[in-house]
Write a protein that holds these residues in place. Structure first.
Motif, PDB file in Angstrom:
ATOM      1  N   ALA A  37     -18.316   7.894 -23.655  1.00 53.36           N
ATOM      2  CA  ALA A  37     -17.417   6.756 -23.803  1.00 53.36           C
ATOM      3  C   ALA A  37     -16.208   7.210 -24.620  1.00 53.36           C
ATOM      4  O   ALA A  37     -16.365   7.647 -25.762  1.00 53.36           O
ATOM      5  N   LYS A  38     -15.024   7.132 -24.032  1.00 55.79           N
ATOM      6  CA  LYS A  38     -13.829   7.616 -24.718  1.00 55.79           C
ATOM      7  C   LYS A  38     -13.347   6.585 -25.731  1.00 55.79           C
ATOM      8  O   LYS A  38     -13.225   5.402 -25.419  1.00 55.79           O
ATOM      9  N   LEU A  39     -13.054   7.067 -26.944  1.00 56.07           N
ATOM     10  CA  LEU A  39     -12.512   6.190 -27.972  1.00 56.07           C
ATOM     11  C   LEU A  39     -11.105   5.726 -27.599  1.00 56.07           C
ATOM     12  O   LEU A  39     -10.400   6.381 -26.830  1.00 56.07           O
ATOM     13  N   ARG A  40     -10.693   4.632 -28.170  1.00 62.34           N
ATOM     14  CA  ARG A  40      -9.432   4.002 -27.770  1.00 62.34           C
ATOM     15  C   ARG A  40      -8.205   4.816 -28.172  1.00 62.34           C
ATOM     16  O   ARG A  40      -8.273   5.717 -29.007  1.00 62.34           O
ATOM     17  N   ILE A 100     -28.692  15.601 -25.745  1.00 60.09           N
ATOM     18  CA  ILE A 100     -27.706  14.526 -25.910  1.00 60.09           C
ATOM     19  C   ILE A 100     -27.696  13.664 -24.653  1.00 60.09           C
ATOM     20  O   ILE A 100     -27.655  14.176 -23.526  1.00 60.09           O
ATOM     21  N   THR A 101     -27.686  12.361 -24.846  1.00 64.38           N
ATOM     22  CA  THR A 101     -27.661  11.447 -23.702  1.00 64.38           C
ATOM     23  C   THR A 101     -26.399  10.588 -23.644  1.00 64.38           C
ATOM     24  O   THR A 101     -25.990  10.163 -22.571  1.00 64.38           O
ATOM     25  N   SER A 102     -25.767  10.325 -24.798  1.00 63.04           N
ATOM     26  CA  SER A 102     -24.607   9.427 -24.811  1.00 63.04           C
ATOM     27  C   SER A 102     -23.686   9.793 -25.972  1.00 63.04           C
ATOM     28  O   SER A 102     -24.094   9.734 -27.134  1.00 63.04           O
ATOM     29  N   ALA A 103     -22.454  10.158 -25.662  1.00 66.16           N
ATOM     30  CA  ALA A 103     -21.524  10.638 -26.688  1.00 66.16           C
ATOM     31  C   ALA A 103     -20.274   9.777 -26.745  1.00 66.16           C
ATOM     32  O   ALA A 103     -19.904   9.115 -25.762  1.00 66.16           O
ATOM     33  N   LEU A 104     -19.618   9.823 -27.897  1.00 65.07           N
ATOM     34  CA  LEU A 104     -18.299   9.236 -28.071  1.00 65.07           C
ATOM     35  C   LEU A 104     -17.261  10.340 -27.947  1.00 65.07           C
ATOM     36  O   LEU A 104     -17.366  11.372 -28.628  1.00 65.07           O
ATOM     37  N   GLY A 105     -16.269  10.143 -27.083  1.00 62.13           N
ATOM     38  CA  GLY A 105     -15.250  11.158 -26.855  1.00 62.13           C
ATOM     39  C   GLY A 105     -13.931  10.790 -27.497  1.00 62.13           C
ATOM     40  O   GLY A 105     -13.455   9.654 -27.357  1.00 62.13           O
ATOM     41  N   PHE A 106     -13.332  11.747 -28.204  1.00 60.52           N
ATOM     42  CA  PHE A 106     -12.012  11.566 -28.819  1.00 60.52           C
ATOM     43  C   PHE A 106     -11.044  12.523 -28.151  1.00 60.52           C
ATOM     44  O   PHE A 106     -11.199  13.746 -28.233  1.00 60.52           O
ATOM     45  N   ALA A 107     -10.036  11.983 -27.452  1.00 64.19           N
ATOM     46  CA  ALA A 107      -9.028  12.805 -26.774  1.00 64.19           C
ATOM     47  C   ALA A 107      -7.842  13.031 -27.695  1.00 64.19           C
ATOM     48  O   ALA A 107      -7.412  12.116 -28.408  1.00 64.19           O
ATOM     49  N   THR A 108      -7.289  14.239 -27.654  1.00 68.09           N
ATOM     50  CA  THR A 108      -6.175  14.589 -28.537  1.00 68.09           C
ATOM     51  C   THR A 108      -4.847  14.083 -27.968  1.00 68.09           C
ATOM     52  O   THR A 108      -3.872  14.813 -27.873  1.00 68.09           O
ATOM     53  N   SER A 109      -4.819  12.828 -27.598  1.00 68.89           N
ATOM     54  CA  SER A 109      -3.603  12.157 -27.157  1.00 68.89           C
ATOM     55  C   SER A 109      -3.677  10.710 -27.608  1.00 68.89           C
ATOM     56  O   SER A 109      -4.696  10.037 -27.409  1.00 68.89           O
ATOM     57  N   ALA A 110      -2.598  10.233 -28.212  1.00 72.51           N
ATOM     58  CA  ALA A 110      -2.596   8.900 -28.811  1.00 72.51           C
ATOM     59  C   ALA A 110      -2.204   7.798 -27.836  1.00 72.51           C
ATOM     60  O   ALA A 110      -2.325   6.617 -28.173  1.00 72.51           O
ATOM     61  N   TYR A 111      -1.760   8.149 -26.629  1.00 75.02           N
ATOM     62  CA  TYR A 111      -1.022   7.200 -25.796  1.00 75.02           C
ATOM     63  C   TYR A 111      -1.690   6.933 -24.457  1.00 75.02           C
ATOM     64  O   TYR A 111      -2.495   7.717 -23.968  1.00 75.02           O
ATOM     65  N   THR A 144     -19.143   2.056 -33.223  1.00 74.52           N
ATOM     66  CA  THR A 144     -20.581   1.977 -33.501  1.00 74.52           C
ATOM     67  C   THR A 144     -20.958   0.768 -34.346  1.00 74.52           C
ATOM     68  O   THR A 144     -22.050   0.228 -34.213  1.00 74.52           O
ATOM     69  N   ASN A 145     -20.040   0.341 -35.228  1.00 71.89           N
ATOM     70  CA  ASN A 145     -20.336  -0.781 -36.130  1.00 71.89           C
ATOM     71  C   ASN A 145     -19.672  -2.084 -35.717  1.00 71.89           C
ATOM     72  O   ASN A 145     -19.940  -3.131 -36.309  1.00 71.89           O
ATOM     73  N   GLY A 146     -18.771  -1.998 -34.748  1.00 78.71           N
ATOM     74  CA  GLY A 146     -18.073  -3.195 -34.317  1.00 78.71           C
ATOM     75  C   GLY A 146     -17.083  -3.725 -35.327  1.00 78.71           C
ATOM     76  O   GLY A 146     -16.720  -4.905 -35.298  1.00 78.71           O
ATOM     77  N   VAL A 147     -16.617  -2.867 -36.243  1.00 78.79           N
ATOM     78  CA  VAL A 147     -15.670  -3.286 -37.277  1.00 78.79           C
ATOM     79  C   VAL A 147     -14.285  -2.772 -36.924  1.00 78.79           C
ATOM     80  O   VAL A 147     -14.034  -1.567 -36.923  1.00 78.79           O
ATOM     81  N   ALA A 148     -13.380  -3.679 -36.593  1.00 83.28           N
ATOM     82  CA  ALA A 148     -12.020  -3.286 -36.245  1.00 83.28           C
ATOM     83  C   ALA A 148     -11.273  -2.817 -37.479  1.00 83.28           C
ATOM     84  O   ALA A 148     -11.361  -3.432 -38.545  1.00 83.28           O
ATOM     85  N   VAL A 152      -5.073  -3.013 -27.205  1.00 83.27           N
ATOM     86  CA  VAL A 152      -5.823  -1.777 -26.971  1.00 83.27           C
ATOM     87  C   VAL A 152      -7.109  -2.140 -26.242  1.00 83.27           C
ATOM     88  O   VAL A 152      -7.575  -3.275 -26.304  1.00 83.27           O
ATOM     89  N   TRP A 153      -7.678  -1.139 -25.542  1.00 89.92           N
ATOM     90  CA  TRP A 153      -8.925  -1.347 -24.818  1.00 89.92           C
ATOM     91  C   TRP A 153      -9.906  -0.243 -25.153  1.00 89.92           C
ATOM     92  O   TRP A 153      -9.527   0.915 -25.306  1.00 89.92           O
ATOM     93  N   ASP A 154     -11.184  -0.612 -25.239  1.00 93.15           N
ATOM     94  CA  ASP A 154     -12.227   0.396 -25.349  1.00 93.15           C
ATOM     95  C   ASP A 154     -12.448   1.077 -24.001  1.00 93.15           C
ATOM     96  O   ASP A 154     -12.787   2.246 -23.930  1.00 93.15           O
TER      97      ASP A 154
END
Length: 342
Positions: free
Chosen positions: A140-143, A101-112, A311-315, A324-326
């Motif tokens: 890269a952490k998701l928003r 793996i070289t590049s991952a998307l991270g999802f943190a279990t906090s909404a705020y 990944t698709n650039g679709v909001a 919000v910020w990426d």
């Protein structure tokens, strides 16, 4: 940018009585918290057999997300790493490196937004990459997702279900009480690039859940799970103090909704299902605690949509008005100045 993995980022929790004190030392490292205070907090975990539910909740969420990815043609392998307990993030990232793996998307279990709820995860990622060394994958952490329908709708439905547990004849004297983890006032003031973001997002989420579930009822946002020395100001009022104040205002029933949390982990179970429930019983208040999203299919779908958004650039649909910020601006959420506790 192409991504080749999905990474669930969470807080972590003990899974055996022998884990409890080492886990708490990890959580409070560098803060000068005395052992006797840790021993007091440890009793909360021992009440539940020394096991925090958060790790199993992460396993369940990761399994649901993995299945949802497959069903919708997303081929990213999925991983999970914690801040404070196994699987530790650095160990997970070492495995990711070994898997190519070289590049991952991270999802943190906090909404705020805020230091502990957002920026510290960026620091966790940086520290883990430094520990892994050459070849460590980028993450890269998701928003933040405080206003996403997949987060708001499960909370709203849980409030509706909790209201059904109370006496409908007393609805006119029933109140909604939304809760989130208290933080030091100084940290709240510096959350986000302009300050106050943690509280602002929570107020927006509370308003959205209220509008969807019970717009006829009054509501409040209060705080739980305070820690640290008493001389350091934290966000108030505490849930227990607030219940006392409500009882004095002729409120007869409350629904408590922990919108600050994505699952029913230990702080929800201890602070709300034990302490706050006992407080309400002593005051003669009817009490119902609303659930959290957990593995609600809408919440799982939300995770996929956040990935597709990147990944698709679709909001995707948003219900609130705050930006919000990426990638967090550089001036967001300075780290707290650590102080000891007594």
């Amino acid at each position: 940018m192409a991504y080749d993995a999905f990474l669930l980022l969470s807080f972590g929790g003990p899974e055996h009585p022998d884990d409890v004190m080492p886990f708490l030392r990890n959580v409070t490292r560098g803060r000068g918290i005395p052992e006797e205070r840790l021993a007091e907090v440890a009793e909360h975990y021992y009440h539940f057999g020394g096991v925090s539910p958060i790790n199993q909740q992460c396993r369940d969420l990761l399994a649901a997300v993995t299945a949802d990815f497959r069903a919708h043609g997303i081929t990213l392998p999925t991983y999970w790493g914690n801040r404070n307990w196994q699987p530790m993030l650095a160990d997970t990232m070492a495995q990711m490196r070994d898997d190519g793996i070289t590049s991952a998307l991270g999802f943190a279990t906090s909404a705020y937004g805020g230091y502990s709820s957002c920026k510290q995860y960026w620091e966790d990622i940086a520290q883990a990459r430094a520990k892994v060394g050459p070849g460590a994958p980028a993450v890269a952490k998701l928003r933040q997702f405080h206003d996403h329908p997949g987060f708001v709708a499960p909370h709203a439905d849980a409030v509706t279900a909790a209201l059904a547990q109370l006496d409908p004849a007393r609805r006119a004297s029933t109140r909604l009480v939304f809760t989130a983890h208290s933080i030091p006032v100084s940290m709240a003031r510096t959350a986000g690039p302009d300050g106050g973001r943690y509280e602002a997002q929570l107020h927006e989420t509370a308003a959205l859940v209220h509008a969807a579930a019970a717009p006829d009822l009054p509501w409040d946002l209060v705080w739980q799970s305070r820690s640290g020395p008493p001389q350091v100001p934290w966000l108030e009022p505490d849930i227990n103090d607030h219940l006392t104040a409500l009882a004095e205002k002729d409120v007869t029933d409350v629904v408590v909704s922990p919108i600050g949390f994505v699952s029913d982990h230990l702080e929800v179970l201890w602070d709300l299902d034990n302490e706050a429930r006992d407080t309400a019983a002593g005051l003669g208040l009817g009490y119902a605690r609303a659930g959290t999203p957990g593995t609600d299919p809408r919440f799982v779908t939300m995770v996929r949509e956040l990935v597709e958004e990147r990944t698709n650039g679709v909001a995707r649909e948003r219900l609130g008005t705050l930006p919000v910020w990426d990638q967090c601006p550089a001036n967001c959420c300075p780290p707290p100045q650590r102080r000891g506790a007594s």
